[in-house]
Design a protein around this motif. Structure first.
Motif, PDB file in Angstrom:
ATOM      1  N   PRO A 276      -5.487   9.479  -3.279  1.00  0.00           N
ATOM      2  CA  PRO A 276      -5.440   8.957  -4.592  1.00  0.00           C
ATOM      3  C   PRO A 276      -4.683   7.795  -4.760  1.00  0.00           C
ATOM      4  CG  PRO A 276      -5.778  11.309  -4.542  1.00  0.00           C
ATOM      5  CD  PRO A 276      -5.297  10.967  -3.114  1.00  0.00           C
ATOM      6  N   VAL A 280      -6.162   4.680  -6.593  1.00  0.00           N
ATOM      7  CA  VAL A 280      -5.844   4.346  -8.033  1.00  0.00           C
ATOM      8  C   VAL A 280      -5.251   2.924  -8.021  1.00  0.00           C
ATOM      9  CG1 VAL A 280      -4.160   4.889  -9.662  1.00  0.00           C
ATOM     10  CG2 VAL A 280      -5.499   6.676  -9.021  1.00  0.00           C
ATOM     11  N   ASN A 281      -4.407   2.770  -7.142  1.00  0.00           N
ATOM     12  CA  ASN A 281      -3.697   1.450  -7.192  1.00  0.00           C
ATOM     13  C   ASN A 281      -4.559   0.291  -6.909  1.00  0.00           C
ATOM     14  OD1 ASN A 281      -1.336   2.085  -7.659  1.00  0.00           O
ATOM     15  ND2 ASN A 281      -0.579   2.297  -5.501  1.00  0.00           N
ATOM     16  N   ILE A 291      -0.944   1.383 -15.176  1.00  0.00           N
ATOM     17  CA  ILE A 291      -0.695   3.056 -15.571  1.00  0.00           C
ATOM     18  C   ILE A 291      -0.809   3.248 -16.813  1.00  0.00           C
ATOM     19  CG2 ILE A 291       0.608   4.988 -15.176  1.00  0.00           C
ATOM     20  CD1 ILE A 291      -0.775   4.405 -12.685  1.00  0.00           C
ATOM     21  N   TRP A 297      -5.655  11.390 -17.088  1.00  0.00           N
ATOM     22  CA  TRP A 297      -5.917  11.149 -15.644  1.00  0.00           C
ATOM     23  C   TRP A 297      -6.394  12.787 -15.285  1.00  0.00           C
ATOM     24  CZ3 TRP A 297      -4.553   6.902 -12.759  1.00  0.00           C
ATOM     25  CH2 TRP A 297      -3.708   6.101 -13.373  1.00  0.00           C
ATOM     26  N   ILE A 299      -6.611  14.330 -11.515  1.00  0.00           N
ATOM     27  CA  ILE A 299      -6.485  14.216  -9.964  1.00  0.00           C
ATOM     28  C   ILE A 299      -6.966  15.761  -9.639  1.00  0.00           C
ATOM     29  CG2 ILE A 299      -4.996  14.369  -7.781  1.00  0.00           C
ATOM     30  CD1 ILE A 299      -3.335  12.521  -9.318  1.00  0.00           C
ATOM     31  N   CYS A 310       1.012  12.721  -5.305  1.00  0.00           N
ATOM     32  CA  CYS A 310       0.180  11.748  -5.972  1.00  0.00           C
ATOM     33  C   CYS A 310       0.939  11.129  -7.192  1.00  0.00           C
ATOM     34  CB  CYS A 310      -1.033  12.055  -6.224  1.00  0.00           C
ATOM     35  SG  CYS A 310      -1.970  12.230  -4.576  1.00  0.00           S
ATOM     36  N   LEU A 314       2.828   7.275  -8.037  1.00  0.00           N
ATOM     37  CA  LEU A 314       1.910   6.746  -9.087  1.00  0.00           C
ATOM     38  C   LEU A 314       2.620   6.660 -10.589  1.00  0.00           C
ATOM     39  CD1 LEU A 314      -1.536   7.985  -8.281  1.00  0.00           C
ATOM     40  CD2 LEU A 314      -0.729   5.348  -7.950  1.00  0.00           C
ATOM     41  N   ILE A 358      -9.048   7.824 -15.590  1.00  0.00           N
ATOM     42  CA  ILE A 358      -9.268   7.704 -14.088  1.00  0.00           C
ATOM     43  C   ILE A 358      -9.137   9.092 -13.580  1.00  0.00           C
ATOM     44  CG2 ILE A 358      -8.358   7.027 -11.899  1.00  0.00           C
ATOM     45  CD1 ILE A 358      -7.327   4.451 -13.241  1.00  0.00           C
ATOM     46  N   THR A 360      -9.835  10.905  -9.870  1.00  0.00           N
ATOM     47  CA  THR A 360      -9.387  10.608  -8.319  1.00  0.00           C
ATOM     48  C   THR A 360      -9.318  11.786  -7.470  1.00  0.00           C
ATOM     49  OG1 THR A 360      -8.198   9.599  -7.044  1.00  0.00           O
ATOM     50  CG2 THR A 360      -7.102  10.442  -8.910  1.00  0.00           C
ATOM     51  N   ALA A 370     -11.708   6.947  -6.641  1.00  0.00           N
ATOM     52  CA  ALA A 370     -11.162   6.708  -8.031  1.00  0.00           C
ATOM     53  C   ALA A 370     -12.461   6.246  -8.852  1.00  0.00           C
ATOM     54  CB  ALA A 370      -9.944   6.059  -7.948  1.00  0.00           C
ATOM     55  N   LEU A 372     -12.801   4.638 -13.133  1.00  0.00           N
ATOM     56  CA  LEU A 372     -12.526   4.317 -14.220  1.00  0.00           C
ATOM     57  C   LEU A 372     -13.686   4.519 -15.139  1.00  0.00           C
ATOM     58  CD1 LEU A 372     -10.389   2.777 -16.013  1.00  0.00           C
ATOM     59  CD2 LEU A 372     -11.360   0.737 -15.572  1.00  0.00           C
TER      60      LEU A 372
END
Length: 375
Positions: A276, A280-281, A291, A297, A299, A310, A314, A358, A360, A370, A372
């Protein structure tokens, strides 16, 4: 990638998730998928899908192309194409991406996407029986283990790769247990009424332990090595479930949300749990976001240590991460989980008044996804 045009999510829901051997045991992944599709489309105002894309990671005993069977048995008609995607933990989210691709390429739509898994019903196998067993003891491999939890590229179970990840990132057993306890606390306090689809055998998520204590979790032994930190309490719960979403190019009268972009990538299979982070990046960079622009979020909680790695890398705000718990408390029906976390994200965003989110997850074999969304 950032989509050239947003895709509408007209509806999204999931079945309450059953514990391993619980209320949904014996139903089978096809029947769970059928129940989810029927329930989601019971709203007469929703348009009928022209195609179904379905995730299922362990389809043994469920017949050829379960996605097609689900489409027909759910009453979508013989003219609706049904496909099945096996991408381990990413099957459900991969099915969403596949559905979106059909729409972007001109499918008249809408397209129904999702996934289901009946982990309680995974069989044992009898390899080489076809050619006869003449003498001696023979193994009966467990599909759950051989085709679900064991990575053929590393020769390790998923939890063993997470032990490696936790050690590299300095995540402790205490941190993992505390995170797991918080997952149960958040899930026990959450209102899932908007995302739950009805099922005659189950009206609640069976894996949540509202009475769990830190002492309970600390008392559980490590699973993989005596000095390890992954336990049955801070890993995802084996479970049965299904989730579904209806996607369209047209917004309709009141869409639940929109898909704005997604990414899929690959990395070293030993780093599966950290997937992730680059996913994500990459997605944020391609969509021109940071971010701080993301309200919530999700995960996938395959393992507490993995989520913590993660989140730390992040720099995610923990109060906005898995705000209603995750797979540790709700369960991780492999083929459904990627779709379930998108369903959860959409409904959590709407409960807070909207925004960007997001979802992921890391995938066995070294893959990451991931997506959006906006609600």
């Amino acid at each position: 990638m950032k989509l050239p045009l947003p895709l509408s999510i007209l509806a999204a829901g999931r079945l309450p998730q059953g514990r391993f051997g619980g209320a949904l045991a014996g139903q089978g992944a096809v029947a769970l998928g059928e129940a989810a599709v029927r329930a989601l489309l019971s709203d007469p105002d929703l348009p009928r899908p022209t195609r179904l894309c379905w995730g299922m990671a362990r389809s043994h005993t469920q017949g050829m192309n379960p996605g097609r069977t689900i489409a027909v048995r759910a009453g979508l008609g013989h003219q609706v194409v049904g496909t099945t995607l096996n991408m381990a933990c990413g099957s459900g989210m991969g099915a969403i991406f596949q559905a979106a691709q059909y729409l972007l390429l001109g499918e008249s739509g809408p397209v129904l996407a999702g996934g289901s898994e009946a982990m309680s019903d995974n069989p044992h196998l009898m390899p080489n029986l076809r050619w006869g067993w003449r003498l001696g003891h023979q193994p009966l491999p467990d599909v759950m283990h051989q085709d679900g939890l064991l990575c053929p590229l590393t020769g390790l179970l998923m939890g063993e790769t997470v032990e490696h990840l936790a050690k590299a990132h300095g995540i402790t057993r205490s941190q993992a247990d505390r995170y797991a306890l918080e997952s149960h606390r958040r899930a026990a306090a959450a209102d899932f009424s908007a995302e739950h689809l009805p099922h005659p055998l189950l009206d609640r998520d069976e894996c949540i332990r509202p009475d769990a204590t830190l002492a309970d979790l600390e008392a559980l032994p490590p699973i993989f090595t005596p000095e390890g930190q992954v336990s049955a309490g801070n890993a995802s719960a084996l479970s049965d479930g299904a989730a579904a979403l209806l996607l369209s190019r047209e917004a309709g009268p009141s869409p639940l949300g929109r898909i704005l972009g997604w990414t899929e990538l690959a990395l070293d299979p030993m780093e599966m749990g950290a997937a992730p982070i680059p996913a994500v990046n990459t997605l944020l960079a391609e969509c021109g976001l940071r971010i701080r622009d993301i309200a919530l979020w999700e995960i996938n909680e395959a393992f507490a240590a993995q989520v913590l790695c993660c989140a730390e890398a992040l720099d995610l705000p923990m109060d906005r991460l898995n705000s209603a718990g995750g797979a540790i408390s709700l369960g991780h029906p492999i083929g459904a989980s990627g779709a379930r976390i998108v369903v959860a994200l959409l409904h959590r965003l709407r409960q807070r008044g909207g925004g960007l989110g997001i979802a992921t997850l890391g995938i066995g074999g070294g893959l990451g996804q991931a997506v959006l969304v906006e609600a």
